[in-house]
Design a protein around this motif. Structure first.
Motif, PDB file in Angstrom:
ATOM      1  N   MET A 189      25.002  79.713  25.966  1.00 45.91           N
ATOM      2  CA  MET A 189      24.601  79.147  27.215  1.00 45.91           C
ATOM      3  C   MET A 189      25.329  77.809  27.377  1.00 45.91           C
ATOM      4  O   MET A 189      25.390  77.002  26.459  1.00 45.91           O
ATOM      5  CB  MET A 189      23.083  78.949  27.220  1.00 45.91           C
ATOM      6  N   THR A 190      25.874  77.562  28.564  1.00 45.27           N
ATOM      7  CA  THR A 190      26.550  76.306  28.848  1.00 45.27           C
ATOM      8  C   THR A 190      25.563  75.310  29.429  1.00 45.27           C
ATOM      9  O   THR A 190      24.776  75.640  30.314  1.00 45.27           O
ATOM     10  CB  THR A 190      27.706  76.519  29.843  1.00 45.27           C
ATOM     11  N   GLU A 191      25.593  74.097  28.897  1.00 45.47           N
ATOM     12  CA  GLU A 191      24.716  73.016  29.352  1.00 45.47           C
ATOM     13  C   GLU A 191      25.569  71.864  29.853  1.00 45.47           C
ATOM     14  O   GLU A 191      26.702  71.683  29.415  1.00 45.47           O
ATOM     15  CB  GLU A 191      23.841  72.513  28.199  1.00 45.47           C
ATOM     16  N   THR A 192      24.994  71.066  30.737  1.00 46.56           N
ATOM     17  CA  THR A 192      25.640  69.859  31.231  1.00 46.56           C
ATOM     18  C   THR A 192      24.650  68.711  31.171  1.00 46.56           C
ATOM     19  O   THR A 192      23.502  68.860  31.585  1.00 46.56           O
ATOM     20  CB  THR A 192      26.112  70.038  32.690  1.00 46.56           C
ATOM     21  N   LEU A 193      25.095  67.583  30.647  1.00 41.57           N
ATOM     22  CA  LEU A 193      24.288  66.370  30.624  1.00 41.57           C
ATOM     23  C   LEU A 193      25.001  65.308  31.442  1.00 41.57           C
ATOM     24  O   LEU A 193      26.200  65.091  31.268  1.00 41.57           O
ATOM     25  CB  LEU A 193      24.120  65.845  29.197  1.00 41.57           C
ATOM     26  N   LYS A 194      24.284  64.645  32.329  1.00 47.57           N
ATOM     27  CA  LYS A 194      24.802  63.484  33.054  1.00 47.57           C
ATOM     28  C   LYS A 194      24.576  62.279  32.157  1.00 47.57           C
ATOM     29  O   LYS A 194      23.461  62.047  31.688  1.00 47.57           O
ATOM     30  CB  LYS A 194      24.080  63.304  34.386  1.00 47.57           C
ATOM     31  N   ILE A 195      25.634  61.514  31.932  1.00 51.11           N
ATOM     32  CA  ILE A 195      25.569  60.412  30.975  1.00 51.11           C
ATOM     33  C   ILE A 195      25.985  59.112  31.647  1.00 51.11           C
ATOM     34  O   ILE A 195      27.025  59.050  32.304  1.00 51.11           O
ATOM     35  CB  ILE A 195      26.491  60.693  29.779  1.00 51.11           C
ATOM     36  N   GLU A 196      25.173  58.079  31.453  1.00 50.85           N
ATOM     37  CA  GLU A 196      25.498  56.748  31.962  1.00 50.85           C
ATOM     38  C   GLU A 196      25.909  55.846  30.817  1.00 50.85           C
ATOM     39  O   GLU A 196      25.415  55.987  29.702  1.00 50.85           O
ATOM     40  CB  GLU A 196      24.292  56.143  32.681  1.00 50.85           C
ATOM     41  N   GLY A 197      26.821  54.931  31.099  1.00 56.95           N
ATOM     42  CA  GLY A 197      27.226  53.956  30.106  1.00 56.95           C
ATOM     43  C   GLY A 197      28.607  54.195  29.525  1.00 56.95           C
ATOM     44  O   GLY A 197      29.091  53.397  28.729  1.00 56.95           O
ATOM     45  N   MET A 198      29.259  55.294  29.899  1.00 58.89           N
ATOM     46  CA  MET A 198      30.600  55.563  29.394  1.00 58.89           C
ATOM     47  C   MET A 198      31.608  54.826  30.272  1.00 58.89           C
ATOM     48  O   MET A 198      31.512  54.866  31.492  1.00 58.89           O
ATOM     49  CB  MET A 198      30.910  57.061  29.414  1.00 58.89           C
ATOM     50  N   GLY A 199      32.587  54.156  29.619  1.00 54.00           N
ATOM     51  CA  GLY A 199      33.553  53.414  30.412  1.00 54.00           C
ATOM     52  C   GLY A 199      34.990  53.490  29.917  1.00 54.00           C
ATOM     53  O   GLY A 199      35.872  52.928  30.541  1.00 54.00           O
ATOM     54  N   CYS A 200      35.217  54.196  28.792  1.00 50.99           N
ATOM     55  CA  CYS A 200      36.583  54.241  28.265  1.00 50.99           C
ATOM     56  C   CYS A 200      36.795  55.505  27.428  1.00 50.99           C
ATOM     57  O   CYS A 200      35.872  56.273  27.198  1.00 50.99           O
ATOM     58  CB  CYS A 200      36.848  53.006  27.401  1.00 50.99           C
ATOM     59  N   GLY A 201      38.014  55.675  26.984  1.00 51.22           N
ATOM     60  CA  GLY A 201      38.347  56.832  26.160  1.00 51.22           C
ATOM     61  C   GLY A 201      37.583  56.873  24.853  1.00 51.22           C
ATOM     62  O   GLY A 201      37.282  57.946  24.336  1.00 51.22           O
TER      63      GLY A 201
ATOM     64  N   VAL B 128      23.197  62.104  22.057  1.00 57.08           N
ATOM     65  CA  VAL B 128      23.901  61.216  22.987  1.00 57.08           C
ATOM     66  C   VAL B 128      23.202  59.857  23.051  1.00 57.08           C
ATOM     67  O   VAL B 128      23.856  58.805  23.025  1.00 57.08           O
ATOM     68  CB  VAL B 128      24.010  61.859  24.385  1.00 57.08           C
ATOM     69  N   GLU B 129      21.883  59.878  23.125  1.00 53.21           N
ATOM     70  CA  GLU B 129      21.138  58.615  23.186  1.00 53.21           C
ATOM     71  C   GLU B 129      21.283  57.819  21.887  1.00 53.21           C
ATOM     72  O   GLU B 129      21.422  56.600  21.914  1.00 53.21           O
ATOM     73  CB  GLU B 129      19.671  58.884  23.511  1.00 53.21           C
ATOM     74  N   ASP B 130      21.272  58.502  20.754  1.00 53.95           N
ATOM     75  CA  ASP B 130      21.468  57.828  19.467  1.00 53.95           C
ATOM     76  C   ASP B 130      22.865  57.201  19.366  1.00 53.95           C
ATOM     77  O   ASP B 130      23.073  56.245  18.621  1.00 53.95           O
ATOM     78  CB  ASP B 130      21.242  58.787  18.299  1.00 53.95           C
ATOM     79  N   ALA B 131      23.826  57.756  20.124  1.00 50.25           N
ATOM     80  CA  ALA B 131      25.196  57.217  20.138  1.00 50.25           C
ATOM     81  C   ALA B 131      25.299  56.001  21.066  1.00 50.25           C
ATOM     82  O   ALA B 131      26.345  55.364  21.136  1.00 50.25           O
ATOM     83  CB  ALA B 131      26.180  58.304  20.558  1.00 50.25           C
ATOM     84  N   GLY B 132      24.213  55.697  21.798  1.00 54.43           N
ATOM     85  CA  GLY B 132      24.194  54.498  22.617  1.00 54.43           C
ATOM     86  C   GLY B 132      24.336  54.695  24.108  1.00 54.43           C
ATOM     87  O   GLY B 132      24.599  53.732  24.840  1.00 54.43           O
ATOM     88  N   TYR B 133      24.135  55.910  24.588  1.00 55.65           N
ATOM     89  CA  TYR B 133      24.312  56.206  26.008  1.00 55.65           C
ATOM     90  C   TYR B 133      23.008  56.723  26.602  1.00 55.65           C
ATOM     91  O   TYR B 133      22.158  57.235  25.894  1.00 55.65           O
ATOM     92  CB  TYR B 133      25.438  57.225  26.216  1.00 55.65           C
ATOM     93  N   ASP B 134      22.884  56.593  27.925  1.00 56.22           N
ATOM     94  CA  ASP B 134      21.704  57.076  28.627  1.00 56.22           C
ATOM     95  C   ASP B 134      21.983  58.432  29.245  1.00 56.22           C
ATOM     96  O   ASP B 134      23.016  58.622  29.898  1.00 56.22           O
ATOM     97  CB  ASP B 134      21.291  56.110  29.748  1.00 56.22           C
ATOM     98  N   VAL B 135      21.084  59.378  29.053  1.00 54.59           N
ATOM     99  CA  VAL B 135      21.192  60.703  29.651  1.00 54.59           C
ATOM    100  C   VAL B 135      20.299  60.745  30.886  1.00 54.59           C
ATOM    101  O   VAL B 135      19.130  60.417  30.819  1.00 54.59           O
ATOM    102  CB  VAL B 135      20.788  61.804  28.653  1.00 54.59           C
ATOM    103  N   LYS B 136      20.894  61.144  32.006  1.00 54.11           N
ATOM    104  CA  LYS B 136      20.159  61.155  33.278  1.00 54.11           C
ATOM    105  C   LYS B 136      20.005  62.556  33.848  1.00 54.11           C
ATOM    106  O   LYS B 136      19.778  62.711  35.016  1.00 54.11           O
ATOM    107  CB  LYS B 136      20.883  60.262  34.300  1.00 54.11           C
TER     108      LYS B 136
END
Length: 67
Positions: free
Chosen positions: A1-13, A58-66
């Motif tokens: 099954m394919t999932e998609t997460l919207k992630i906030e806080g990413m700004g670079c490679g 993702v959250e443990d890596a420092g990003y917000d999942v929306k």
């Protein structure tokens, strides 16, 4: 099954690499594709992995999942 997460806080490679590694480390998650433009991660989710585990990684890596 394919999932998609919207992630906030990413700004670079480096963010792409961090999120990709975090998701790929979860057993059962594969084919991770992170888009900086769309602020999302798409991936294949197979047992034993759950969506909740993906969000936590993702959250443990420092990003917000929306979503």
């Amino acid at each position: 099954m394919t999932e998609t997460l919207k992630i906030e806080g990413m700004g670079c490679g480096g963010c792409i690499t961090t999120v990709t590694k975090a998701l790929s480390a979860v057993p059962g998650i594969s084919d991770v594709d992170v888009s900086l433009e769309k602020h999302e991660a798409r991936f294949a989710l197979n047992a034993p992995a759950t969506r909740e585990q993906a969000v936590k990684a993702v959250e443990d890596a420092g990003y917000d999942v929306k979503g």
